[in-house]
Design a protein around this motif. Structure first.
Motif, PDB file in Angstrom:
ATOM      1  N   UNK A 135       0.023  16.939   4.301  1.00 53.63           N
ATOM      2  CA  UNK A 135      -1.121  16.737   5.167  1.00 53.63           C
ATOM      3  C   UNK A 135      -2.236  15.916   4.552  1.00 53.63           C
ATOM      4  N   UNK A 136      -2.186  15.719   3.227  1.00 52.73           N
ATOM      5  CA  UNK A 136      -3.241  14.972   2.537  1.00 52.73           C
ATOM      6  C   UNK A 136      -2.862  13.525   2.244  1.00 52.73           C
ATOM      7  N   UNK A 137      -1.620  13.168   2.482  1.00 50.89           N
ATOM      8  CA  UNK A 137      -1.187  11.808   2.176  1.00 50.89           C
ATOM      9  C   UNK A 137      -1.638  10.844   3.273  1.00 50.89           C
ATOM     10  N   UNK A 138      -2.220   9.703   2.889  1.00 48.69           N
ATOM     11  CA  UNK A 138      -2.744   8.749   3.880  1.00 48.69           C
ATOM     12  C   UNK A 138      -1.671   7.810   4.409  1.00 48.69           C
ATOM     13  N   UNK A 139      -1.984   7.121   5.500  1.00 50.19           N
ATOM     14  CA  UNK A 139      -1.079   6.098   6.027  1.00 50.19           C
ATOM     15  C   UNK A 139      -1.023   4.902   5.092  1.00 50.19           C
ATOM     16  N   UNK A 140      -2.149   4.630   4.412  1.00 49.90           N
ATOM     17  CA  UNK A 140      -2.210   3.532   3.453  1.00 49.90           C
ATOM     18  C   UNK A 140      -3.353   3.803   2.478  1.00 49.90           C
ATOM     19  N   UNK A 141      -3.345   3.084   1.359  1.00 49.16           N
ATOM     20  CA  UNK A 141      -4.402   3.180   0.357  1.00 49.16           C
ATOM     21  C   UNK A 141      -5.265   1.938   0.465  1.00 49.16           C
ATOM     22  N   UNK A 142      -6.560   2.130   0.596  1.00 48.18           N
ATOM     23  CA  UNK A 142      -7.485   1.017   0.807  1.00 48.18           C
ATOM     24  C   UNK A 142      -7.997   0.485  -0.526  1.00 48.18           C
ATOM     25  N   UNK A 143      -7.943  -0.826  -0.691  1.00 52.42           N
ATOM     26  CA  UNK A 143      -8.419  -1.478  -1.909  1.00 52.42           C
ATOM     27  C   UNK A 143      -9.445  -2.541  -1.550  1.00 52.42           C
ATOM     28  N   UNK A 144     -10.687  -2.359  -1.990  1.00 51.98           N
ATOM     29  CA  UNK A 144     -11.750  -3.320  -1.726  1.00 51.98           C
ATOM     30  C   UNK A 144     -11.701  -4.425  -2.785  1.00 51.98           C
ATOM     31  N   UNK A 145     -11.371  -5.637  -2.347  1.00 47.84           N
ATOM     32  CA  UNK A 145     -11.236  -6.747  -3.300  1.00 47.84           C
ATOM     33  C   UNK A 145     -12.453  -7.660  -3.309  1.00 47.84           C
ATOM     34  N   UNK A 146     -13.501  -7.303  -2.579  1.00 49.37           N
ATOM     35  CA  UNK A 146     -14.677  -8.162  -2.446  1.00 49.37           C
ATOM     36  C   UNK A 146     -15.264  -8.621  -3.780  1.00 49.37           C
ATOM     37  N   UNK A 147     -15.432  -7.730  -4.791  1.00 48.59           N
ATOM     38  CA  UNK A 147     -16.089  -8.155  -6.031  1.00 48.59           C
ATOM     39  C   UNK A 147     -15.240  -9.042  -6.951  1.00 48.59           C
ATOM     40  N   UNK A 148     -13.968  -9.186  -6.680  1.00 45.94           N
ATOM     41  CA  UNK A 148     -13.083  -9.886  -7.613  1.00 45.94           C
ATOM     42  C   UNK A 148     -13.425 -11.367  -7.736  1.00 45.94           C
ATOM     43  N   UNK A 149     -13.699 -11.793  -8.953  1.00 45.59           N
ATOM     44  CA  UNK A 149     -13.901 -13.207  -9.231  1.00 45.59           C
ATOM     45  C   UNK A 149     -12.606 -13.798  -9.786  1.00 45.59           C
TER      46      UNK A 149
END
Length: 207
Positions: A135-149
């Motif tokens: 019940x705790x497993x998500x449909x997907x894992x979110x990764x914010x790539x905005x700061x990546x240079x």
């Protein structure tokens, strides 16, 4: 996590001749593990379309003739080497109070600033192995790539996993921004630079 229902029937015979007859009739032989004993059943091949031919992951509700219902996850699948037809599927029974291990897809959010400056985003890991209660497993894992240079890497330590455990070492790279021929100068004033700073454990410059 979303669930898909598979309607099937128990297999009385599991020999090669019976299995071949099932496949000729458009059925897929399956086995459910994790219970008191392996359970052999079959279902129409078309029933697995939304489970197999998708980048998403699902739990499975297996409904058999007679009213038996089992919750499970896909464990293994075999395809024909020429036609890609499904030959066999193994499932593993799950229980709400027992942790399971699954591979969950990674979805990115935002646009990496390095990409805006001509860099190229490269994925090292599109799916991640995680462990937790069903019940705790998500449909997907979110990764914010905005700061990546350009030259930056995003490590698994930057990803949120409050209700489950990521089964990869902390130094595992999820994705990175590499240089390209179209790179332009990536310079900002002090105010913008301060706003975009991220912990060194999450995004590091390539050595």
């Amino acid at each position: 996590m979303k669930s898909i229902t598979i309607n099937g029937s128990k297999r009385e015979s599991v020999g090669k001749k019976a299995t071949k007859a099932l496949r000729n009739a458009g059925q897929v032989p399956c086995v459910l593990y994790g219970g008191d004993a392996p359970l052999h059943f079959a279902a129409e091949e078309i029933a697995f379309k939304s489970l197999v031919y998708t980048p998403d992951v699902h739990t499975v509700e297996i409904k058999l003739e007679g009213g038996e219902v089992f919750n499970a996850v896909l464990q293994d699948i075999q395809f024909h080497p020429v036609t890609d037809a499904i030959l066999h599927i193994d499932f593993y029974q799950i229980f709400e109070d027992k942790e399971i291990t699954m591979e969950i897809p990674v979805h990115t959010t935002g646009v990496a600033r390095g990409v805006k400056n001509g860099g190229v985003l490269r994925f090292n890991l599109r799916r991640m192995r995680v462990k937790g209660l069903p019940g705790n497993l998500p449909d997907f894992i979110e990764a914010d790539i905005t700061p990546l240079r350009i030259g930056n890497k995003l490590y698994v330590t930057a990803l949120k996993s409050d209700n489950f455990k990521i089964m990869h070492p902390d130094n595992t790279v999820v994705c990175q921004v590499r240089t390209s021929r179209n790179v332009i100068a990536d310079t900002d004033d002090e105010e913008e630079t301060a706003e975009d700073e991220v912990p060194a454990t999450e995004v590091n410059e390539t050595e």
